[in-house]
Design a protein around this motif. Structure first.
Motif, PDB file in Angstrom:
ATOM      1  N   ILE A 126      17.383  55.381   3.716  1.00 53.54           N
ATOM      2  CA  ILE A 126      16.849  54.063   3.350  1.00 53.54           C
ATOM      3  C   ILE A 126      15.601  53.760   4.168  1.00 53.54           C
ATOM      4  O   ILE A 126      14.620  53.236   3.630  1.00 53.54           O
ATOM      5  N   LYS A 127      15.638  54.109   5.445  1.00 53.40           N
ATOM      6  CA  LYS A 127      14.467  53.886   6.306  1.00 53.40           C
ATOM      7  C   LYS A 127      13.274  54.698   5.801  1.00 53.40           C
ATOM      8  O   LYS A 127      12.153  54.199   5.732  1.00 53.40           O
ATOM      9  N   PHE A 140      27.116  57.566   6.816  1.00 52.98           N
ATOM     10  CA  PHE A 140      26.492  56.240   6.882  1.00 52.98           C
ATOM     11  C   PHE A 140      25.150  56.337   7.601  1.00 52.98           C
ATOM     12  O   PHE A 140      24.151  55.757   7.149  1.00 52.98           O
ATOM     13  N   LYS A 141      25.107  57.076   8.697  1.00 50.58           N
ATOM     14  CA  LYS A 141      23.842  57.252   9.433  1.00 50.58           C
ATOM     15  C   LYS A 141      22.798  57.943   8.563  1.00 50.58           C
ATOM     16  O   LYS A 141      21.625  57.572   8.576  1.00 50.58           O
ATOM     17  N   ALA A 146      24.027  45.871   0.297  1.00 54.94           N
ATOM     18  CA  ALA A 146      23.647  47.210  -0.169  1.00 54.94           C
ATOM     19  C   ALA A 146      23.819  47.348  -1.677  1.00 54.94           C
ATOM     20  O   ALA A 146      22.942  47.892  -2.364  1.00 54.94           O
ATOM     21  N   GLU A 190      21.487  55.436   6.143  1.00 54.54           N
ATOM     22  CA  GLU A 190      20.546  54.534   6.831  1.00 54.54           C
ATOM     23  C   GLU A 190      19.184  55.204   7.020  1.00 54.54           C
ATOM     24  O   GLU A 190      18.145  54.576   6.805  1.00 54.54           O
ATOM     25  N   GLU A 191      19.204  56.476   7.418  1.00 52.18           N
ATOM     26  CA  GLU A 191      17.953  57.219   7.604  1.00 52.18           C
ATOM     27  C   GLU A 191      17.209  57.358   6.275  1.00 52.18           C
ATOM     28  O   GLU A 191      15.984  57.209   6.227  1.00 52.18           O
ATOM     29  N   ALA A 196      25.662  53.563   1.398  1.00 56.04           N
ATOM     30  CA  ALA A 196      25.819  52.611   2.503  1.00 56.04           C
ATOM     31  C   ALA A 196      26.778  51.488   2.114  1.00 56.04           C
ATOM     32  O   ALA A 196      27.637  51.092   2.902  1.00 56.04           O
ATOM     33  N   TRP A 250      21.489  53.475  -0.923  1.00 50.03           N
ATOM     34  CA  TRP A 250      22.001  52.098  -0.892  1.00 50.03           C
ATOM     35  C   TRP A 250      23.446  52.049  -1.359  1.00 50.03           C
ATOM     36  O   TRP A 250      24.282  51.350  -0.772  1.00 50.03           O
TER      37      TRP A 250
END
Length: 103
Positions: A16-17, A9-10, A45, A13-14, A29, A26
């Motif tokens: 996506i960032k 998940f992290k 998401a 997120e990274e 997530a 997406w």
């Protein structure tokens, strides 16, 4: 196993960032959020993945399943219809191309 899920998940997120248009991140997530019962995050998401790639079966199917679990039947039906009719259209287009270019 939970540590791997949290790490994944992290990572999503990274990703996506770093690239907000990363459809795969997406979906990842959304799937993880869905698995852990965060319906709002999962829906967000999945919808973002669909916005980026409307033909993406997995995100749309997961969103429809989420709606079913939430008893949002009309919304689930809408998503399933898009999958079904989109699949029919895709198959029809493939058949038309085969007929246009016989081997």
């Amino acid at each position: 196993a939970v540590t791997n899920v949290v790490d994944n998940f992290k990572k999503a997120e990274e990703q996506i960032k770093d690239d907000p248009k990363n459809v795969s991140a997406w979906v990842t997530a959304g799937t993880i959020a869905d698995t852990f019962g965060d319906d709002a995050l999962a829906e967000k998401a999945y919808k973002k993945a669909i916005e980026l790639d409307p033909s993406l079966f997995m995100a749309r199917n997961n969103l429809a399943a989420l709606y079913l679990r939430q008893e949002k039947y009309a919304q689930a039906e809408t998503e399933y219809k898009i999958i079904f009719y989109g699949h029919q259209r895709s198959n029809r287009n493939s058949e038309n191309k085969k007929n246009e270019n016989p081997k």
